[in-house]
Design an enzyme around this catalytic site. Structure first.
Site, PDB file in Angstrom:
ATOM      1  N   ASN A 147      21.151 -24.770 -18.313  1.00 25.75           N
ATOM      2  CA  ASN A 147      21.742 -25.766 -17.534  1.00 25.75           C
ATOM      3  C   ASN A 147      21.240 -27.033 -17.434  1.00 25.75           C
ATOM      4  OD1 ASN A 147      19.779 -23.407 -16.867  1.00 25.75           O
ATOM      5  ND2 ASN A 147      19.241 -24.833 -15.580  1.00 25.75           N
ATOM      6  N   CYS A 322      10.532 -28.576  -7.774  1.00 23.56           N
ATOM      7  CA  CYS A 322       9.033 -28.794  -7.056  1.00 23.56           C
ATOM      8  C   CYS A 322       8.523 -27.558  -6.590  1.00 23.56           C
ATOM      9  CB  CYS A 322       9.208 -29.429  -5.549  1.00 23.56           C
ATOM     10  SG  CYS A 322       7.776 -29.870  -4.249  1.00 23.56           S
TER      11      CYS A 322
HETATM   12  C1  LIG Z   1      22.543 -20.569 -16.155  1.00 25.70           C
HETATM   13  C2  LIG Z   1      22.208 -20.602 -15.045  1.00 25.70           C
HETATM   14  N1  LIG Z   1      22.172 -18.573 -15.103  1.00 25.70           N
HETATM   15  C3  LIG Z   1      21.697 -18.470 -13.391  1.00 25.70           C
HETATM   16  C4  LIG Z   1      22.096 -19.378 -12.597  1.00 25.70           C
HETATM   17  C5  LIG Z   1      22.051 -18.825 -11.386  1.00 25.70           C
HETATM   18  O1  LIG Z   1      23.658 -18.958 -10.658  1.00 25.70           O
HETATM   19  P1  LIG Z   1      23.518 -18.412  -9.483  1.00 25.70           P
HETATM   20  O2  LIG Z   1      23.315 -19.752  -8.349  1.00 25.70           O
HETATM   21  O3  LIG Z   1      24.789 -17.849  -9.291  1.00 25.70           O
HETATM   22  O4  LIG Z   1      22.747 -17.287  -8.261  1.00 25.70           O
HETATM   23  C6  LIG Z   1      22.039 -21.014 -12.495  1.00 25.70           C
HETATM   24  C7  LIG Z   1      22.519 -21.646 -11.442  1.00 25.70           C
HETATM   25  O5  LIG Z   1      22.027 -22.938 -11.662  1.00 25.70           O
HETATM   26  C8  LIG Z   1      22.404 -21.162 -14.242  1.00 25.70           C
HETATM   27  O6  LIG Z   1      22.837 -22.994 -13.978  1.00 25.70           O
END
Ligand SMILES: Cc1ncc(COP(=O)(O)O)c(C=O)c1O
Length: 387
Positions: A147, A322
């Site tokens: 992410n 944070c």
């Molecule tokens: C790689 C990854 N996994 C899981 C999540 C969690 O997803 P959700 O916000 O739908 O709970 C995110 C959210 O940023 C993510 O980027």
């Protein structure tokens, strides 16, 4: 004031077509998909249509798709649903906290967890996954795209390793879905997580691919919804929205959409690199999703840059979180070997399907001027240039 949103890895706007598809399911077609009357039948048909659409996005069978509340729930269900006390799990140092904190909880519950490292470009080596296997390994959980950096992981190789070792393989594809083609058969995964709000469906929607025949311990007990894998009345409008977003994503992937998006991302990235010295791209050289770039600008704080850009109308994000009042540098960037300072100087810009060339031009203008201004007032930068 003009506002441009380049934080689509945090969340994406619901597309107008998605909202349009959802609207009747709040108003006229509001039935409970478990009811046997007209309203229920219509709701059930809509849920099943959405299931087929999400299945098509990842080349799964509709019956292998479970609707739930988002990426976090999907990651949790895969981890707590497949692992038992005393088992060993292999994951990576760069997973989302939905996986990392679930693994921490597993450790408290008497499981063992190995965290494989990444190289300087943020890539996991399949061989490290293989080496981490133990006789009691039950699950490998490795994300498909990170992410923060957008770096794609070698999930097909890891899937083969899991298959050979006869252990479950779960991949968090929250940041990959809708951005790159996904084929669960090629990945050979048993479970795969998708979040609606990262693909222009509403927040609080998501899905899990669960391979046919995989027995999973549910986390919620109640009615026999979702073939007893996820109790609770289905979020009908949300599911319809997710189905529509998956359909749009599939068409986009088959069009020149990804090419155009990566061209815009590359133009943005190159312009920013050209316009500032002592800057670089995290994950450069690794395969990445087309919408993400993560850059470091030495001598400034990513948080300060995010705030200064926001005042100019540009929304981006710093990987830093944070926690208890202190700004912690990103665990992903630290795992890639960045110094604390460089990790703190990093920001992420992420595009969405609504992003236009004008948005990119705006970012190409405001980021360099803001970086220059912050450096002018940075004591670290003064010292370096004077020294
Ligand atoms: C790689 C990854 N996994 C899981 C999540 C969690 O997803 P959700 O916000 O739908 O709970 C995110 C959210 O940023 C993510 O980027």
């Amino acid at each position: 004031m003009r506002r441009v949103y380049l934080d689509n890895n945090a969340t994406t706007p619901v597309l107008p077509e998605v909202l349009e598809a959802m609207r009747p399911f709040y108003l006229e077609e509001f039935g409970n998909a478990s009811s046997i009357h007209h309203y229920g039948q219509h709701a059930r048909a809509a849920v099943e249509k959405a299931r087929a659409s999400v299945a098509a996005l990842v080349n799964a069978r509709p019956a292998e798709i479970v609707f739930l509340s988002g990426g976090t729930e999907s990651d949790n269900l895969a981890i707590f649903g497949l692992v038992r006390s005393g088992d060993h799990v292999v994951t990576s140092a760069i997973e989302h906290h939905a996986v990392l904190n679930s693994c921490k909880r597993l450790e408290q519950m008497g499981c063992e967890v190995s965290y494989v490292p990444v190289n300087g470009r943020g890539e996991i080596a399949p061989e490290d996954v293989r080496k981490a296997l133990r006789p009691n390994t039950r699950l490998i959980s490795i994300m498909m795209a990170n992410n923060e950096t957008g770096v794609l992981q070698p999930v097909e190789e890891i899937g083969r390793i899991a298959l050979e070792a006869d252990v479950f393989f779960h991949t968090d594809a929250v940041q990959a879905a809708g951005k790159v083609p996904i084929d669960v058969a090629k990945i050979a995964c048993d479970a795969l997580s998708i979040s609606g709000h990262k693909i222009h469906a509403p927040q609080g929607t998501g899905a899990m691919f669960l391979k046919k025949g995989t027995l999973i311990q549910p986390m919620l007990y109640g009615g026999s919804h979702e073939r007893q894998r996820r109790a609770g009345t289905e979020n009908l409008p949300g599911i319809v929205g997710l189905g529509k977003a998956a359909e749009i994503a599939r068409k986009w992937l088959e069009s020149d959409g990804p090419e155009k998006m990566s061209a815009m991302r590359d133009h943005l990235q190159e312009t920013l690199l050209r316009s500032a010295e002592a800057a670089g791209v995290n994950g450069l050289g690794a395969p990445r999703v087309p919408n993400t770039t993560n850059l470091w600008f030495d001598f400034i704080e990513g948080e300060a840059l995010v705030i200064a850009l926001d005042l100019k109308g540009l929304a981006v994000s710093s990987g830093a979180a944070c926690s208890s009042g202190a700004i912690e540098p990103s665990h992903v960037l630290l795992a890639m070997g960045l110094s604390q300072q460089r990790a703190r100087s990093s920001v992420r810009l992420s595009l969405g399907k609504q992003t236009t060339q004008e948005d990119i031009d705006f970012a190409c203008q405001v980021v360099p001027e803001t970086v220059a201004r912050l450096r002018e007032i940075s004591p670290l930068y003064q010292k370096q240039t004077v020294g």
